[in-house]
Design a protein around this motif. Sequence first.
Motif, PDB file in Angstrom:
ATOM      1  N   ALA A  83       0.838  -1.211   0.000  1.00 14.41           N
ATOM      2  CA  ALA A  83       0.000   0.000   0.000  1.00 14.41           C
ATOM      3  C   ALA A  83       0.866   1.251   0.000  1.00 14.41           C
ATOM      4  O   ALA A  83       0.598   2.214  -0.741  1.00 14.41           O
ATOM      5  CB  ALA A  83      -0.944  -0.007   1.200  1.00 14.41           C
ATOM      6  N   GLU A 116       1.076   4.160  -2.928  1.00 13.93           N
ATOM      7  CA  GLU A 116       0.784   5.560  -2.586  1.00 13.93           C
ATOM      8  C   GLU A 116       1.963   6.466  -2.917  1.00 13.93           C
ATOM      9  O   GLU A 116       1.776   7.601  -3.390  1.00 13.93           O
ATOM     10  CB  GLU A 116       0.437   5.657  -1.103  1.00 13.93           C
ATOM     11  N   ASP A 120      -3.638   4.355  -5.859  1.00 10.79           N
ATOM     12  CA  ASP A 120      -4.590   4.128  -4.775  1.00 10.79           C
ATOM     13  C   ASP A 120      -4.051   3.073  -3.810  1.00 10.79           C
ATOM     14  O   ASP A 120      -3.900   1.909  -4.160  1.00 10.79           O
ATOM     15  CB  ASP A 120      -5.925   3.667  -5.385  1.00 10.79           C
ATOM     16  N   ARG A 121      -3.776   3.470  -2.567  1.00  7.66           N
ATOM     17  CA  ARG A 121      -3.204   2.554  -1.594  1.00  7.66           C
ATOM     18  C   ARG A 121      -4.195   1.476  -1.160  1.00  7.66           C
ATOM     19  O   ARG A 121      -3.788   0.413  -0.667  1.00  7.66           O
ATOM     20  CB  ARG A 121      -2.678   3.290  -0.366  1.00  7.66           C
ATOM     21  N   THR A 122      -5.498   1.726  -1.348  1.00  2.23           N
ATOM     22  CA  THR A 122      -6.466   0.729  -0.892  1.00  2.23           C
ATOM     23  C   THR A 122      -6.352  -0.573  -1.693  1.00  2.23           C
ATOM     24  O   THR A 122      -6.745  -1.632  -1.201  1.00  2.23           O
ATOM     25  CB  THR A 122      -7.907   1.265  -0.993  1.00  2.23           C
ATOM     26  N   GLU A 131      -3.922  -2.508   0.281  1.00  2.00           N
ATOM     27  CA  GLU A 131      -4.533  -2.964   1.530  1.00  2.00           C
ATOM     28  C   GLU A 131      -5.428  -4.163   1.286  1.00  2.00           C
ATOM     29  O   GLU A 131      -5.425  -5.134   2.069  1.00  2.00           O
ATOM     30  CB  GLU A 131      -5.316  -1.813   2.157  1.00  2.00           C
ATOM     31  N   ARG A 132      -6.181  -4.147   0.195  1.00  2.00           N
ATOM     32  CA  ARG A 132      -7.062  -5.276  -0.135  1.00  2.00           C
ATOM     33  C   ARG A 132      -6.254  -6.528  -0.475  1.00  2.00           C
ATOM     34  O   ARG A 132      -6.592  -7.632  -0.038  1.00  2.00           O
ATOM     35  CB  ARG A 132      -7.975  -4.912  -1.307  1.00  2.00           C
TER      36      ARG A 132
END
Length: 337
Positions: free
Chosen positions: A170, A174, A179-181, A184-185
């Motif tokens: 993530a 970034e 998009d860091r999400t 994360e996912r």
Amino acid sequence: MAPITTLAELSSYLASAGIGYTSIQPLSGGTANFVWRLQTSDGRTLIVKHAEPYIASIPSIPFPVDRMDFEARALEQIPRLLGRVETEVPVRVVRLVRYDAGAKVLVMEDGGEKTLKESYTDPTLPIPQLGATLSKWLAKLHASTATTDATVGDNQTAKFIYRHSYNGLADALERFGFDRTIGERVNENYGSLLQTDDECICHGDFWPGNVLLRRADNAPPTLALVDWEMTRRGTGATDVGQFAAEAWLLDRFRGQRGLASAFLRSYVDAAKPSKEFLRRVVVHFGTHIAFWPTSVVWGSEEETREVVGIGKGVLEGALEGEWALDEAGLGIGEWSL
């Protein structure tokens, strides 16, 4: 455990262990351990590898010494579990000569002076053939150790280290404006599985830098697999994804010699993996190229951003179930879900 980090300390240890030699050469290239090449009186060369409770190149970072126990166990067991693997180019696991578990000193045969990564640009090497050969060997490793009684022990250190790229994904995305999400996912859905995956024995650090080549004059090369300290039971998809990612980076930055696509196609032909296995390959591939080039330099800042963006695209497709490795320019569009 007395330290063995200098030539004097190694010489003292070798004398106490009754290991004779005519010369010692410190080796560079790795980061975690202290490694030397010994010339023996009978003309052989041996490799001596020693673990201290920290990373050799960064002593401030602790690193459990049980990594040597797992490597020694793998060098003993893997050849027996695999038996003979028929490939165009001979592939082997380097032979264990002796292991001192108390001192964490491993002595093994010398597999060669150059790695596949270092040799990639050699125009005399059949790079696609070597990639195909390694994938067939890897497929046999995974298939031969698919039963739960094939084990090298519970290597918690390897599982922890192997999640490093997922944990840092993530932030890497970034940093380059993505998009860091997504990272994360990926970490939540797939990085979390690394602790519980239990399909087969994995090498754990399968990449061109851990493949040694030996050539006699103009004879075909032989390949030797080294650095088994991160071996563990897991999913073979991580071995495949890691090698494919590093091969793809070599192809992209060192000459487009087709190592990645030859490796992937041959593994699929040999192993006939499921679609879910291939999804894990793609996730690991995307994670690797989106994370590692942000700390290991392959190109300029802009080239790195491009690579991270390709990794991001691969991961988005994997998360949505509409992926294809053509996203990374591998020409394997039929691998889609």
